[in-house]
Design a protein around this motif. Structure first.
Motif, PDB file in Angstrom:
ATOM      1  N   ARG A 197     -26.475  16.760 -27.860  1.00 44.69           N
ATOM      2  CA  ARG A 197     -27.846  16.442 -28.234  1.00 44.69           C
ATOM      3  C   ARG A 197     -27.662  16.222 -29.872  1.00 44.69           C
ATOM      4  O   ARG A 197     -26.819  16.836 -30.634  1.00 44.69           O
ATOM      5  CB  ARG A 197     -28.838  17.322 -28.059  1.00 44.69           C
ATOM      6  CG  ARG A 197     -29.298  17.462 -26.411  1.00 44.69           C
ATOM      7  CD  ARG A 197     -30.171  18.463 -26.222  1.00 44.69           C
ATOM      8  NE  ARG A 197     -31.250  18.088 -26.977  1.00 44.69           N
ATOM      9  CZ  ARG A 197     -32.375  18.846 -27.230  1.00 44.69           C
ATOM     10  NH1 ARG A 197     -32.539  20.216 -26.375  1.00 44.69           N
ATOM     11  NH2 ARG A 197     -33.453  18.364 -27.979  1.00 44.69           N
ATOM     12  N   VAL A 198     -28.503  15.316 -30.190  1.00 44.06           N
ATOM     13  CA  VAL A 198     -28.262  15.011 -31.666  1.00 44.06           C
ATOM     14  C   VAL A 198     -29.467  15.768 -32.427  1.00 44.06           C
ATOM     15  O   VAL A 198     -30.813  15.747 -32.000  1.00 44.06           O
ATOM     16  CB  VAL A 198     -28.650  13.288 -32.160  1.00 44.06           C
ATOM     17  CG1 VAL A 198     -28.908  13.224 -33.616  1.00 44.06           C
ATOM     18  CG2 VAL A 198     -27.423  12.629 -31.607  1.00 44.06           C
ATOM     19  N   ARG A 249     -24.228  16.019 -34.043  1.00 43.71           N
ATOM     20  CA  ARG A 249     -24.098  16.105 -32.738  1.00 43.71           C
ATOM     21  C   ARG A 249     -22.874  17.037 -32.480  1.00 43.71           C
ATOM     22  O   ARG A 249     -21.818  16.684 -33.138  1.00 43.71           O
ATOM     23  CB  ARG A 249     -24.173  14.814 -31.855  1.00 43.71           C
ATOM     24  CG  ARG A 249     -23.887  14.931 -30.577  1.00 43.71           C
ATOM     25  CD  ARG A 249     -24.030  13.553 -29.679  1.00 43.71           C
ATOM     26  NE  ARG A 249     -22.592  12.898 -30.447  1.00 43.71           N
ATOM     27  CZ  ARG A 249     -22.802  11.599 -30.675  1.00 43.71           C
ATOM     28  NH1 ARG A 249     -23.899  10.969 -30.559  1.00 43.71           N
ATOM     29  NH2 ARG A 249     -21.585  10.830 -31.117  1.00 43.71           N
TER      30      ARG A 249
END
Length: 289
Positions: A197-198, A249
């Protein structure tokens, strides 16, 4: 940035409310009497109990006697400088270390980085807004005093060639224990729990630091220092990668090593993906000379 308001001038608006509960004690360590008077005045109006120390030696003496809940610490002090005072305040066997909010002059990036590495909870750059300083103090205190109650131990995390034990607050890479500061460990655990996930710097500031606002370079510094400790090549990070225009990320595959320890051609980082030294500072965030 607003310059400090002279002590004789009334505040433009009511001082921010302190952390709920009994009055918190704040030790203000500042050798400039005008700045000290402004800061203690704003804190007193916000309901805090304050004391003032004008040099490093007095700061350590007053901290031992006053037992503050938080210390506002200038870096440029006579006697012992603020970095050494911070180092000694954080070196304690008598319960949790006292939170520290540093005051630093503009342009002293090396001192700010070192202060964060020593465990400072926040820093404010001079000239500053006293009202903003009070808000930041309240934010740091809320985080320091909102530790969750004892619960079942968190599971050990194993991904990307890293192992992190939140209960023991220990992490290792390939069986070698990592020397992480408290905030670096929190950042690593958060990223390991959310692979792929960013997260923007604003999101990390909120979810790891618990701050609704603050200097985003705090996140940049910690990401850089974490990379230096977990990446095989911090100049070409493969575990904590930068997503341009979005954030950071955690890529577990970047830390996995083939059983024979070799690296295939497909695994090599292409030359055109090398990260320049200032990769984490977007053009609009660079300091103006």
């Amino acid at each position: 940035m607003h310059r400090p308001i002279p002590p004789s001038a009334p505040p433009p608006s009511p001082a921010p409310a302190p952390v709920p509960g009994p009055p918190r004690r704040v030790l203000v360590v500042e050798d400039d009497p005008t700045v000290a008077e402004v800061v203690t005045g704003y804190l007193s109006r916000a309901g805090y109990t304050t004391e003032h120390a004008a040099d490093g030696f007095a700061a350590l003496d007053r901290a031992a006697a006053f037992r503050p809940h938080l210390v506002v610490l200038d870096l440029m002090l006579p006697g012992i400088d603020g970095l050494e005072v911070c180092r000694r305040l954080r070196r304690t066997d008598d319960g949790p270390a006292v939170p520290v909010v540093m005051l630093t002059a503009r342009g002293e990036e090396a001192d700010r980085v070192l202060g964060l590495e020593l465990g400072a909870d926040d820093y404010v750059v001079k000239p500053f807004s006293p009202r903003e300083l009070v808000l930041r103090i309240g934010s740091v205190l809320r985080r320091a005093e909102s530790a969750p109650p004892a619960a079942a131990p968190s599971p050990v995390l194993r991904t990307g060639g890293l192992t992190a034990d939140p209960g023991a607050r220990r992490a290792d890479r390939g069986g070698r224990e990592l020397s992480l500061t408290a905030r670096e460990f929190d950042l690593l655990v958060f990223l390991m729990r959310n692979p792929g996930r960013v997260f923007s710097r604003e999101e990390l500031l909120q979810r790891v630091w618990g701050w609704e606002f603050g200097d985003l370079s705090t996140v940049t510094v910690h990401v850089r220092r974490l990379r230096e400790k977990i990446e095989a090549d911090p100049a070409a990070p493969r575990l904590v990668t930068t997503v341009w225009g979005a954030g950071y990320r955690f890529d577990p595959a970047g830390g996995e090593v083939p059983p024979d320890g070799s690296v295939s051609v497909d695994d090599e980082v292409p030359l055109d993906s090398e990260v320049p030294p200032d990769d984490e500072v977007p053009p609009e965030g660079r300091c103006r000379t």
